[in-house]
Each structure stands twice: as C-alpha cells, then as structure tokens.
Design a protein around this motif. Structure first.
Motif, PDB file in Angstrom:
ATOM      1  N   GLU A 135       0.826  -1.199   0.000  1.00  0.00           N
ATOM      2  CA  GLU A 135       0.000   0.000   0.000  1.00  0.00           C
ATOM      3  C   GLU A 135       0.865   1.255   0.000  1.00  0.00           C
ATOM      4  O   GLU A 135       0.537   2.241  -0.669  1.00  0.00           O
ATOM      5  N   ASP A 136       1.953   1.228   0.743  1.00  0.00           N
ATOM      6  CA  ASP A 136       2.854   2.374   0.752  1.00  0.00           C
ATOM      7  C   ASP A 136       3.429   2.616  -0.645  1.00  0.00           C
ATOM      8  O   ASP A 136       3.512   3.769  -1.097  1.00  0.00           O
ATOM      9  N   TYR A 159     -10.023  -0.064  -5.368  1.00  0.00           N
ATOM     10  CA  TYR A 159      -9.175   0.559  -4.358  1.00  0.00           C
ATOM     11  C   TYR A 159      -9.669   0.204  -2.962  1.00  0.00           C
ATOM     12  O   TYR A 159     -10.805   0.536  -2.601  1.00  0.00           O
ATOM     13  N   PRO A 160      -8.830  -0.451  -2.153  1.00  0.00           N
ATOM     14  CA  PRO A 160      -9.209  -0.705  -0.765  1.00  0.00           C
ATOM     15  C   PRO A 160      -9.505   0.609  -0.045  1.00  0.00           C
ATOM     16  O   PRO A 160      -8.927   1.654  -0.356  1.00  0.00           O
ATOM     17  N   GLU A 161     -10.377   0.551   0.922  1.00  0.00           N
ATOM     18  CA  GLU A 161     -10.768   1.757   1.641  1.00  0.00           C
ATOM     19  C   GLU A 161      -9.569   2.475   2.251  1.00  0.00           C
ATOM     20  O   GLU A 161      -9.479   3.711   2.205  1.00  0.00           O
ATOM     21  N   SER A 162      -8.636   1.709   2.811  1.00  0.00           N
ATOM     22  CA  SER A 162      -7.483   2.326   3.467  1.00  0.00           C
ATOM     23  C   SER A 162      -6.623   3.098   2.468  1.00  0.00           C
ATOM     24  O   SER A 162      -6.151   4.206   2.756  1.00  0.00           O
ATOM     25  N   LEU A 163      -6.430   2.530   1.266  1.00  0.00           N
ATOM     26  CA  LEU A 163      -5.638   3.213   0.250  1.00  0.00           C
ATOM     27  C   LEU A 163      -6.380   4.440  -0.270  1.00  0.00           C
ATOM     28  O   LEU A 163      -5.788   5.520  -0.440  1.00  0.00           O
ATOM     29  N   THR A 165      -8.512   6.264   1.221  1.00  0.00           N
ATOM     30  CA  THR A 165      -8.476   7.298   2.254  1.00  0.00           C
ATOM     31  C   THR A 165      -7.184   8.109   2.159  1.00  0.00           C
ATOM     32  O   THR A 165      -7.184   9.326   2.378  1.00  0.00           O
ATOM     33  N   ARG A 166      -6.093   7.429   1.816  1.00  0.00           N
ATOM     34  CA  ARG A 166      -4.818   8.133   1.652  1.00  0.00           C
ATOM     35  C   ARG A 166      -4.795   8.943   0.355  1.00  0.00           C
ATOM     36  O   ARG A 166      -4.320  10.080   0.332  1.00  0.00           O
ATOM     37  N   GLN A 191     -19.129   6.557   0.930  1.00  0.00           N
ATOM     38  CA  GLN A 191     -17.978   6.956   1.726  1.00  0.00           C
ATOM     39  C   GLN A 191     -17.175   8.102   1.116  1.00  0.00           C
ATOM     40  O   GLN A 191     -16.627   8.938   1.844  1.00  0.00           O
TER      41      GLN A 191
END
Length: 310
Positions: A135-136, A159-163, A165-166, A191
């Motif tokens: 993800e980074d 896109y995963p939610e965590s990605l 969000t970034r 979202q």
C-alpha cells in the motif's frame, strides 16, 4: 504507417483545467473511446476523429480513453500516445478529454502523464498498476504521478478503503471510475462521493444504481455510433423521469452490453458508418455473414444508420 501530422491548433486554455471545474463538468454520458483499426491492422486515426465527431454532433461533451475499451493491449506505447493526441485534437474546445494510463510501472505512468498534459488533455485517468506492491508503494506511485502533472486525476480500478483514504488527500485526485461489483460502487459513493465524482463503467443500468447516491456521469457505448440514444437517456435523468430512463436503457444499451465483445462493437461502428470492423489478431473481425446479424440486431431496435449524420 507513420502517424499523420496534425493540423496546428491553439491550446484551449493557458494551462490545465482546474480540478474543481473538471469535477463540475463531469456530468452526463461519457464516450469511452474505441481504437478503430484499418484493414491492414494499422490504427485508423480518421476513424477516431469520425467517432468523436458523431458524438459531438449529438451533444456528447466528455471523451475518455480507457485501457480496456481503447485496446491498449493491442497497441504500442507510441500508438497510445498518438491515439491520445488524436483524441485531444478531434475534441478540441468542443468538449473535455480524459487521457488514460495502462497498468504501468511508475516511470511509464509519469512519462505518459507529462505527455498527456503537453498535448492538451483535460484530465488523466490512472489505472491501478499490476503488479501492485505494498500500500505504501501504491501511494508513492500516485504521488509521483500527481507531482509530474497539473492535470486533474481520475482513479481507475478497485481501491481498498485504506488506500483510497490516503489518495483523496492528494488535491488533484478528483474522480474515480468504478470498476467492480455494485456493492463496491454503492459503498464508495457513500464513503467518498462528497470528495470524488465517481462514475460508472459498463452498462448504463449501473448508473441507475449510483444515481440516487449522487452519481452524475456514466459510460455510454451508444455515444460512439447512435448518440441520440445516450442523450435521450440523459435527458430523462435530468427531468427526473427514472422510469423512462430505465425503459430507454432496457431497450437499447442493456441488450447491446449483454452481447458485447470488441469485435461486435467494431462491427457496429462499421454498420453505423463511423469506422471499420477490423480488430488486431488474435481477435477476429466479423464476417460479411455476421454483419447481417448486426443489421438484424439494430433493425430490432428500429435504428437505421442512414438517419445519422457524421
């Protein structure tokens, strides 16, 4: 065959479109641009112009490349650049153009982003790279592209939610093409719909799912050959007549998408007089006998190519 030199055109504006303005204009049917192929398997740049002109003549305002429908897998990188430039120049000041990357490594995506801006594209769609890495690493990929261009950016892929969000912290990331199951589409609209203009790919019926959640734009295949159908659907949406919109897409777009293949789409372009039926091997173009079936299909929809102006 060398790519034909374009006519000189003035830039439509002094610099790239403002992301807020781009998001405002991202409403209505989107012409997902095919890449017409000539009988000798060369890219048919005149066919691109013809498809664009057909849409423009009926009020289509958004034109987009996308790796799948634009057949990047069958094109060289130089051809993708040439197709991009041809699309931008064909649309000119009459609409907005969205260039698109493939699932490329960071260096190639950065190079293309700079190229798309240099030829006057209005925005850049970025396909999730493959392979993806951590993800980074993915966040760094999108940050590098954003630093390389001032264009508004459109995300493409799952896109995963965590990605995500970034990524929405990057100011020029403005929109997203949904590319998964309907529950993903709805979830991302709920979202992230206040931050991103999320538009549907594929059938217009998908847009009817996103519409109640605030979706404003959508892919519409008929823009490339019978744009009046796409515009009737959009008019019904603007009038708030969802039942009528559903009836239009059920009659036209839904049965077309059910039998969709690239060869069928290219055969349709030939039947409606905007490009040729050919595709690059190993895909196989429609035969003369199969073209009769294309005619039967559209006769059933009461659509006559003779009624359309190029």
């Amino acid at each position: 065959m060398p790519w034909p030199a374009p006519a000189q055109q003035a830039r439509r504006r002094s610099g790239p479109m403002d992301p807020v303005e781009f998001r405002r204009l991202l409403a209505g049917p989107i012409q997902s641009q095919p890449t017409p192929i000539a009988a000798n398997f060369e890219v048919d740049y005149d066919g691109i112009r013809s498809v664009v002109n057909r849409g423009l003549n009926y009020g289509v305002k958004i034109f987009e490349l996308t790796a799948g429908n634009s057949q990047y897998f069958a094109l060289s990188y130089d051809e993708i650049k040439n197709v991009t430039r041809t699309l931008v120049e064909a649309v000119g000041s009459r609409g907005i153009t969205i260039a698109a990357t493939g699932a490329w490594w960071t260096g190639q995506a950065v190079d293309y982003a700079r190229y798309a801006e240099s030829v006057g594209a209005d925005a850049l769609q970025i396909l999730m790279p493959d392979p993806q890495g951590s993800e980074d690493a993915l966040a760094q990929h999108f940050e590098a592209i954003a630093k390389a261009t001032r264009l508004p950016l459109v995300l493409h892929g799952v896109y995963p939610e965590s990605l995500l969000t970034r990524l929405v912290r990057i100011p020029t990331i403005t929109a997203m093409k949904e590319d998964s199951a309907l529950d993903y589409y709805i979830d991302r609209m709920i979202q992230f719909g206040d931050r991103l203009e999320i538009f549907s790919g594929g059938a217009e019926s998908r847009y009817l799912v996103g519409y109640p959640y605030g979706a404003k734009s959508f892919f519409s295949t008929y823009t490339s050959f019978a744009p009046d159908i796409s515009m009737k659907f959009w008019q019904a949406i603007q009038e708030g007549d969802i039942k009528k919109a559903a009836q239009i897409t059920s009659r036209y777009d839904y049965p077309f998408i059910k039998r969709f293949t690239v060869p069928f789409w290219h055969a349709t372009l030939e039947y409606f007089g905007v490009a040729k039926r050919f595709v690059r091997p190993p895909q196989v173009p429609y035969t003369d006998e199969q073209m009769k079936d294309v005619k039967r299909f559209f006769d059933g929809q009461e659509l006559d190519p003779a009624n359309y102006k190029s």
